[in-house]
Write an enzyme that holds these catalytic residues in place. Structure first.
Site, PDB file in Angstrom:
ATOM      1  N   ASP A  60       1.030  -1.304  -0.206  1.00 23.38           N
ATOM      2  CA  ASP A  60       0.200  -0.312  -0.475  1.00 23.38           C
ATOM      3  C   ASP A  60       0.812   1.319   0.057  1.00 23.38           C
ATOM      4  O   ASP A  60       1.308   2.021   0.479  1.00 23.38           O
ATOM      5  CB  ASP A  60      -0.804  -0.129   1.686  1.00 23.38           C
ATOM      6  CG  ASP A  60      -1.611   1.883   1.414  1.00 23.38           C
ATOM      7  OD1 ASP A  60      -2.037   1.727   0.560  1.00 23.38           O
ATOM      8  OD2 ASP A  60      -2.200   1.433   2.605  1.00 23.38           O
ATOM      9  N   LYS A  62       0.076   3.825  -2.096  1.00 17.16           N
ATOM     10  CA  LYS A  62      -0.134   4.963  -2.399  1.00 17.16           C
ATOM     11  C   LYS A  62      -0.098   5.954  -3.507  1.00 17.16           C
ATOM     12  O   LYS A  62       0.560   6.777  -3.190  1.00 17.16           O
ATOM     13  CB  LYS A  62      -1.189   5.570  -1.432  1.00 17.16           C
ATOM     14  CG  LYS A  62      -2.013   5.056  -0.697  1.00 17.16           C
ATOM     15  CD  LYS A  62      -3.073   5.622   0.516  1.00 17.16           C
ATOM     16  CE  LYS A  62      -3.790   4.791   1.325  1.00 17.16           C
ATOM     17  NZ  LYS A  62      -2.993   4.399   2.437  1.00 17.16           N
ATOM     18  N   ASP A  65       2.220   9.800  -8.745  1.00 18.34           N
ATOM     19  CA  ASP A  65       3.328  10.556  -8.789  1.00 18.34           C
ATOM     20  C   ASP A  65       3.323   9.981 -11.085  1.00 18.34           C
ATOM     21  O   ASP A  65       2.463   9.287 -11.264  1.00 18.34           O
ATOM     22  CB  ASP A  65       4.621   9.640  -8.576  1.00 18.34           C
ATOM     23  CG  ASP A  65       6.085  10.758  -8.405  1.00 18.34           C
ATOM     24  OD1 ASP A  65       6.046  11.448  -9.826  1.00 18.34           O
ATOM     25  OD2 ASP A  65       6.407  10.442  -7.413  1.00 18.34           O
ATOM     26  N   PRO A 168     -11.243  -0.454   4.005  1.00 18.89           N
ATOM     27  CA  PRO A 168     -10.760   0.081   4.996  1.00 18.89           C
ATOM     28  C   PRO A 168     -11.670   0.855   5.233  1.00 18.89           C
ATOM     29  O   PRO A 168     -12.432   0.939   5.108  1.00 18.89           O
ATOM     30  CB  PRO A 168      -9.544   0.887   4.979  1.00 18.89           C
ATOM     31  CG  PRO A 168      -9.400   1.686   3.431  1.00 18.89           C
ATOM     32  CD  PRO A 168     -10.626   0.699   2.915  1.00 18.89           C
TER      33      PRO A 168
END
Ligand code: O7M
Length: 215
Positions: A60, A62, A65, A168
């Site tokens: 994870d 995330k 870019d 989550p």
């Protein structure tokens, strides 16, 4: 990733030995272990490989870019044994497509649509359906949608068809595992409620039992 308990451990424990003990205790119950920067920064990226001997590992990171940097991060995580990497979708289709192309034949990409914390309502929620559509077009395996707002899981489900939803926000953030699964999540992601408990194995088993009641 197997689809058995539908429970994914978020292993944000920063002590390497404790993290490995918890992984050993729950690896028979959880379908995957998700790791994030806290554990990688404290115990090193070799934890990806170490944990991949026990379970599927979802990195994870995330990733948000430009495509070249996305490629380098996804390639590095999969090369160390991760089976999936999580990216942000707001970076746009070229970055997300680069993640999917880099992972092709080696692992899966999941994209964040809307975040589970209160701040997730400010920018991510109003754009979540559009972000999910970009992910569908780019061929991601699935999406992250909030267990703290089960109605939003249902809304994302309408946009993404049968792609996976990982959710989550269960436990420490107030969400319920059974409500998230009932709303359309394929898996729930649970961190502190398991890794900070005195008996991670029992808590993981209890959550898996709760999920089974709504399948
Ligand atoms: O159960 P917790 O709250 O201790 O941990 C939840 C984990 O899920 C933690 O690792 C978070 O970084 C992650 N997470 C969220 O809590 N909310 C989100 O919107 C997205 C994630 C996540 O996993 O994104 C991929």
């Amino acid at each position: 990733m197997r689809k058995s308990s539908r429970l994914i451990l978020a292993l944000d424990e920063t002590d390497r030995e404790k993290a490995l003990d918890i992984a050993d205790a729950v690896s028979g119950t959880v379908d995957a272990i998700k790791i994030n920067w806290p554990l990688v920064l404290s115990a090193g990226p070799e934890m990806i490989t170490e944990l991949s001997r026990r379970s599927d590992v979802i990195c994870d990171f995330k990733v948000a870019d430009i495509p070249n940097t996305v490629h380098l991060i996804v390639d590095g995580a999969l090369g160390r044994g991760a089976s999936a990497v999580i990216v942000h979708s707001f970076t746009g289709s070229d970055s997300m497509k680069e993640a999917v192309d880099t992972a092709a034949g080696r692992g899966n990409i999941y994209a964040v649509t809307e975040m589970s914390h209160p701040g997730g309502k400010e920018f991510t929620a109003p754009n979540a359906e559009a972000l999910a559509l970009v992910g569908v077009r780019c061929g991601v395996k699935g999406f992250i949608a909030p267990a703290t707002r089960p109605d939003r899981i249902a809304a994302i489900r309408k946009v993404i068809g049968d792609r996976e939803i990982l959710s989550p926000g269960v436990g420490a953030q107030g969400g319920s595992a059974s409500a998230a699964i009932s709303a359309g999540a394929d898996y729930v992601i649970v961190g502190r409620a398991i890794y900070k408990s005195d008996d991670p194995s029992k808590v993981a088993g209890d959550i898996a039992d709760e999920i089974r009641t709504v399948l």
